[in-house]
Design a protein around this motif. Sequence first.
Motif, short mmCIF file in Angstrom:
data_model
loop_
_atom_site.label_atom_id
_atom_site.label_comp_id
_atom_site.label_asym_id
_atom_site.label_seq_id
_atom_site.Cartn_x
_atom_site.Cartn_y
_atom_site.Cartn_z
N THR A 56 7.95 0.69 -14.52
CA THR A 56 7.82 1.80 -15.68
C THR A 56 7.37 2.93 -15.07
N GLY A 57 7.15 3.21 -13.74
CA GLY A 57 6.51 4.34 -13.32
C GLY A 57 5.28 4.74 -13.51
N ASP A 58 4.23 3.80 -14.19
CA ASP A 58 3.27 4.41 -14.32
C ASP A 58 1.97 4.23 -13.11
N LEU A 59 1.65 5.32 -12.91
CA LEU A 59 0.85 5.53 -11.64
C LEU A 59 -0.57 5.60 -12.24
N GLN A 60 -1.59 5.10 -11.75
CA GLN A 60 -3.02 4.94 -12.10
C GLN A 60 -4.02 4.91 -10.94
N CYS A 61 -5.21 5.64 -11.19
CA CYS A 61 -6.27 5.52 -10.12
C CYS A 61 -7.35 4.90 -10.66
N ALA A 62 -7.95 3.80 -10.63
CA ALA A 62 -9.17 3.42 -11.18
C ALA A 62 -10.25 3.63 -9.93
N VAL A 63 -11.21 4.49 -10.24
CA VAL A 63 -12.36 4.56 -9.27
C VAL A 63 -13.41 3.93 -9.24
N LEU A 64 -13.82 3.06 -8.34
CA LEU A 64 -15.07 2.48 -8.13
C LEU A 64 -16.32 3.16 -7.77
N ASN A 65 -17.19 3.22 -8.47
CA ASN A 65 -18.57 3.85 -8.28
C ASN A 65 -19.32 2.87 -7.00
N GLY A 66 -19.42 3.24 -5.75
CA GLY A 66 -20.02 2.48 -4.87
C GLY A 66 -21.75 2.06 -5.06
N ARG A 67 -22.25 2.89 -5.92
CA ARG A 67 -23.73 2.59 -6.26
C ARG A 67 -23.92 1.42 -7.33
N THR A 68 -23.15 1.37 -8.45
CA THR A 68 -23.11 0.50 -9.42
C THR A 68 -22.00 -0.56 -9.44
N THR A 69 -20.98 -0.48 -8.50
CA THR A 69 -20.06 -1.51 -8.38
C THR A 69 -19.12 -1.60 -9.62
N LYS A 70 -19.19 -0.45 -10.57
CA LYS A 70 -18.28 -0.56 -11.80
C LYS A 70 -17.15 0.41 -11.74
N PHE A 71 -16.21 0.27 -12.44
CA PHE A 71 -15.35 1.56 -12.26
C PHE A 71 -16.02 2.70 -13.19
N ALA A 72 -15.76 3.97 -12.66
CA ALA A 72 -16.35 5.09 -13.18
C ALA A 72 -15.22 6.09 -13.59
N GLY A 73 -14.11 5.54 -13.33
CA GLY A 73 -13.03 6.52 -13.80
C GLY A 73 -11.49 6.03 -14.04
N LEU A 74 -10.70 6.51 -14.86
CA LEU A 74 -9.18 5.96 -14.84
C LEU A 74 -8.27 7.29 -15.11
N PHE A 75 -7.60 7.62 -14.23
CA PHE A 75 -6.65 8.58 -14.30
C PHE A 75 -5.17 8.07 -14.22
N ARG A 76 -4.32 8.59 -14.96
CA ARG A 76 -2.89 8.22 -15.15
C ARG A 76 -2.03 9.41 -15.09
N ASN A 77 -0.78 8.99 -14.67
CA ASN A 77 0.57 9.85 -14.86
C ASN A 77 1.82 8.80 -14.61
N ASN A 78 2.99 9.38 -15.39
CA ASN A 78 4.11 8.55 -14.96
C ASN A 78 4.99 9.37 -14.04
N ILE A 79 5.32 8.90 -12.88
CA ILE A 79 6.24 9.63 -11.92
C ILE A 79 7.29 9.75 -11.90
N LEU A 80 7.95 9.13 -13.11
CA LEU A 80 9.71 9.16 -13.07
C LEU A 80 10.10 10.54 -13.35
N ASN A 81 9.56 11.23 -14.39
CA ASN A 81 10.05 12.49 -14.56
C ASN A 81 9.73 13.77 -13.28
N ASP A 82 8.63 13.34 -12.65
CA ASP A 82 8.22 14.21 -11.47
C ASP A 82 9.03 13.98 -10.19
#
Length: 163
Positions: A56-82
């Motif tokens: 699909t061309g979907d790029l994402q970044c799931a950010v893991l918090n080292g203190r809580t060991t839980k995901f602290a962020g989710l960032f996305r983009n589709n790279i096909l057009n870029d």
Amino acid sequence: MTTLVIAGLTVGLQLRSPGIEIPVNATASTWSETMCAATGRIDEEMEGLFTLDTLTGDLQCAVLNGRTTKFAGLFRNNILNDLGVDATKKPNFMLLTGAASFPGQAGNTRPGDCVVYVIDSTTGRIAVYGVPWQRSVAARGSAQQGSLILLDTGTARNVMIRN
């Protein structure tokens, strides 16, 4: 700084005097026919897992918090057009991370401490993305989300290859 590369895993070691903590910075990347993945340090205590769905061309970044060991962020983009890539032409993607520092960027929101490179080895096109990390939001322990920032595009191939 000593760098060790083993089967796609890059480890940087900074040796210190005995009795002092030795910081280790490890990044890794891997891929399959339909998915690429790479890790990179986003902030002092935050690790990012970048995934690229090659169908699909979907790029994402799931950010893991080292203190809580839980995901602290989710960032996305589709790279096909870029990248100007036609998904029906069966692109072949690679995904890598690199350490980055953006000292000229002031304010609360600035790119995290790594960038992610996406390469289509079929065309040679490259795109590099940053994570719009908000350090004050992370310090409060709140989750954040948004779009990855396209920093630049380019090409790794100087000549056209005929199909």
